[in-house]
Design an enzyme around this catalytic site. Structure first.
Site, short mmCIF file in Angstrom:
data_model
loop_
_atom_site.label_atom_id
_atom_site.label_comp_id
_atom_site.label_asym_id
_atom_site.label_seq_id
_atom_site.Cartn_x
_atom_site.Cartn_y
_atom_site.Cartn_z
N ASN A 113 -1.28 -2.92 9.17
CA ASN A 113 0.18 -2.91 9.36
C ASN A 113 0.49 -3.29 10.81
O ASN A 113 0.20 -2.52 11.72
CB ASN A 113 0.69 -1.50 9.03
CG ASN A 113 2.19 -1.38 9.16
OD1 ASN A 113 2.85 -2.25 9.71
ND2 ASN A 113 2.73 -0.28 8.65
N HIS A 126 7.00 -6.45 3.61
CA HIS A 126 6.35 -5.84 4.77
C HIS A 126 4.97 -5.35 4.35
O HIS A 126 4.82 -4.73 3.29
CB HIS A 126 7.20 -4.68 5.29
CG HIS A 126 6.45 -3.81 6.25
ND1 HIS A 126 5.78 -4.31 7.33
CD2 HIS A 126 6.24 -2.46 6.26
CE1 HIS A 126 5.19 -3.31 7.97
NE2 HIS A 126 5.45 -2.18 7.34
N CYS A 132 9.24 -1.45 11.19
CA CYS A 132 8.71 -2.64 10.52
C CYS A 132 9.80 -3.53 9.94
O CYS A 132 9.53 -4.63 9.47
CB CYS A 132 7.74 -2.19 9.45
SG CYS A 132 6.62 -0.93 10.08
N1 ACO Z 1 -9.71 9.30 6.53
C1 ACO Z 1 -10.07 10.33 5.75
N2 ACO Z 1 -9.25 11.31 5.37
C2 ACO Z 1 -7.98 11.24 5.82
C3 ACO Z 1 -7.51 10.20 6.65
C4 ACO Z 1 -8.45 9.21 7.01
N3 ACO Z 1 -8.11 8.16 7.78
N4 ACO Z 1 -6.21 10.42 6.91
C5 ACO Z 1 -5.86 11.55 6.27
N5 ACO Z 1 -6.93 12.04 5.62
C6 ACO Z 1 -6.99 13.26 4.80
C7 ACO Z 1 -5.90 14.23 5.09
O1 ACO Z 1 -6.25 15.03 6.20
C8 ACO Z 1 -5.82 15.02 3.80
O2 ACO Z 1 -6.84 15.96 3.80
P1 ACO Z 1 -6.58 17.43 3.19
O3 ACO Z 1 -6.24 17.21 1.76
O4 ACO Z 1 -7.88 18.11 3.40
O5 ACO Z 1 -5.43 17.99 3.99
C9 ACO Z 1 -6.17 13.99 2.75
O6 ACO Z 1 -6.79 12.88 3.43
C10 ACO Z 1 -4.99 13.49 1.96
O7 ACO Z 1 -3.98 13.14 2.87
P2 ACO Z 1 -2.60 12.65 2.36
O8 ACO Z 1 -1.72 12.40 3.54
O9 ACO Z 1 -2.12 13.56 1.30
O10 ACO Z 1 -3.00 11.27 1.68
P3 ACO Z 1 -2.09 10.28 0.89
O11 ACO Z 1 -2.68 10.07 -0.44
O12 ACO Z 1 -0.65 10.62 0.97
O13 ACO Z 1 -2.30 8.93 1.70
C11 ACO Z 1 -1.23 7.54 3.36
C12 ACO Z 1 -1.93 8.88 3.06
C13 ACO Z 1 -2.24 6.41 3.17
C14 ACO Z 1 -0.72 7.56 4.79
C15 ACO Z 1 -0.07 7.36 2.34
O14 ACO Z 1 0.77 8.50 2.33
C16 ACO Z 1 0.73 6.14 2.65
O15 ACO Z 1 0.28 5.04 2.47
N6 ACO Z 1 1.98 6.33 3.12
C17 ACO Z 1 2.78 5.28 3.61
C18 ACO Z 1 2.78 5.39 5.11
C19 ACO Z 1 2.69 4.08 5.82
O16 ACO Z 1 2.27 3.06 5.33
N7 ACO Z 1 3.10 4.12 7.07
C20 ACO Z 1 3.04 2.99 7.91
C21 ACO Z 1 4.15 2.99 8.91
S1 ACO Z 1 5.67 2.96 8.19
C22 ACO Z 1 5.94 1.49 7.50
O17 ACO Z 1 5.25 0.56 7.76
C23 ACO Z 1 7.09 1.37 6.64
#
Ligand code: ACO
Length: 331
Positions: free
Chosen positions: A288, A258, A118
């Site tokens: 994104n 971003h 990104c």
């Molecule tokens: N719907 C429902 N539940 C979900 C989903 C979904 N789409 N995706 C994951 N879960 C579940 C997981 O399986 C997990 O379940 P469990 O506790 O039973 O194992 C639970 O939700 C929690 O998952 P986590 O990964 O701990 O959730 P978190 O609070 O960390 O949020 C997220 C995840 C949104 C990806 C967060 O970590 C985030 O925003 N990270 C930044 C990543 C990002 O934006 N990447 C984009 C590309 S990189 C960039 O652009 C720089």
């Protein structure tokens, strides 16, 4: 250090978003997720997916055509093309060569800036600015992704975050609508494994084995580490570029970060002590779109007069690598 000081102008702004809107409720029909989960964790309400007859090249060319028109230029006026993308039309040749042909440009040099995730577009501004500083020329700079065709649509943890789109600027040495005052860029390659799409590379070539294992389109991401680093690097890079050009946050009208998710943007905003009006957000409408988020957001902000003459704007981006890049732009 990884920094240069380009002196270049932005002459025109363009963007393209595919027509097909995918809502969170659409996603809830395809995988085990909900509008509530996606909204709470990411702030994303909808995103766009490219149509079957669209490709990375067509998205890029459509955004570029808008930027050229905005700059009151024709394809003949372009001396170089750089396309930032992690989802290229094909492995080789580069998407930029195909965009050159599609637009009907002269046989000018083209290249892709790939793999920077990104951060690609702001890095490309950095590269293009340096190129212009050594030899006056007009460079078309595009950020584009067609992510919906590259990652697994069955992996709810990653797929719901992304959308397709493109943004573009024309850069040049002449007086223009905005001046790129300075850029800072950096990379921490030790963090590479935290966010990878190895598919199709030599480590994980497309073959029967990768097809059967599902590796061919697996985006591997440690979401929490990405979150933490994104907040730290984007806010630091924004501060660094302002110091570099001798300006302060008080001078800034708008920060365009971003658009990965709203919680990351909020954390950056709070860390930098900015008001809500001072930070541009459209991730709720587009998700994104990788290297397209910053140029598309800038295109929208200019079009909708969130940015006006005299405004100082900071672009700040972060992506796989990890790479980060921020630019100070005086309109
Ligand atoms: N719907 C429902 N539940 C979900 C989903 C979904 N789409 N995706 C994951 N879960 C579940 C997981 O399986 C997990 O379940 P469990 O506790 O039973 O194992 C639970 O939700 C929690 O998952 P986590 O990964 O701990 O959730 P978190 O609070 O960390 O949020 C997220 C995840 C949104 C990806 C967060 O970590 C985030 O925003 N990270 C930044 C990543 C990002 O934006 N990447 C984009 C590309 S990189 C960039 O652009 C720089």
């Amino acid at each position: 250090m990884g920094t240069v000081r380009p002196v270049a102008y932005l002459l025109g702004f363009g963007g393209y978003a595919p027509e097909r809107v995918i809502t969170n409720d659409d996603w809830a029909e395809w995988v085990d997720t909900s509008d509530e989960w996606i909204t709470q964790r990411t702030g994303i309400k909808q995103r766009r997916f490219a149509a079957d007859d669209e490709s990375t090249m067509t998205l890029a060319a459509d955004a570029a055509a808008v930027a050229l028109k905005d700059a009151d230029l024709t394809p003949d006026d372009i001396d170089e093309i750089v396309v930032a993308t992690d989802t290229p039309e094909m492995m080789t040749p580069d998407t930029a060569a195909l965009v050159q042909d599609r637009l009907g440009c002269r046989h000018v040099p083209t290249y892709d800036l790939g793999g920077s995730g990104c951060a690609g577009f702001v890095q490309a501004i950095d590269v293009a600015g340096s190129r212009i500083a050594v030899e006056p020329k007009r460079i078309l700079v595009v950020g584009v992704e067609l992510i919906s065709r590259m990652i697994s649509m069955k992996d709810r943890a990653t797929a719901v975050l992304f959308g397709d789109g493109a943004g573009a600027v024309v850069m040049g040495p002449d007086e223009g609508r905005a001046e790129v005052l300075g850029v800072v860029s950096g990379t921490d390659g030790s963090a590479a494994e935290i966010l990878t799409l190895a598919a199709g590379g030599t480590r994980n070539p497309f073959n029967e084995k990768s097809l059967l294992s599902g590796d061919y389109n697996r985006l591997v991401m440690d979401g929490r580490k990405v979150f933490t680093e994104a907040v730290r690097r984007m806010s630091e890079a924004a501060g660094d570029v302002l110091s570099k050009v001798g300006r302060s946050l008080n001078d800034v009208k708008l920060v365009i970060p971003h658009q990965a998710n709203k919680r990351i943007i909020e954390a950056v905003r709070k860390k930098m002590g900015l008001s809500e009006e001072a930070v541009y957000v459209n991730v709720d409408r587009f998700g994104n779109t990788g290297s397209a988020t910053v140029p598309y957001a800038m295109f929208e902000a200019v079009r909708d007069e969130r940015i006006n003459e005299g405004d100082l704007v900071v672009l700040t981006a972060f992506g796989a690598g990890f790479h980060w890049s921020a630019a100070a732009v005086q309109f």
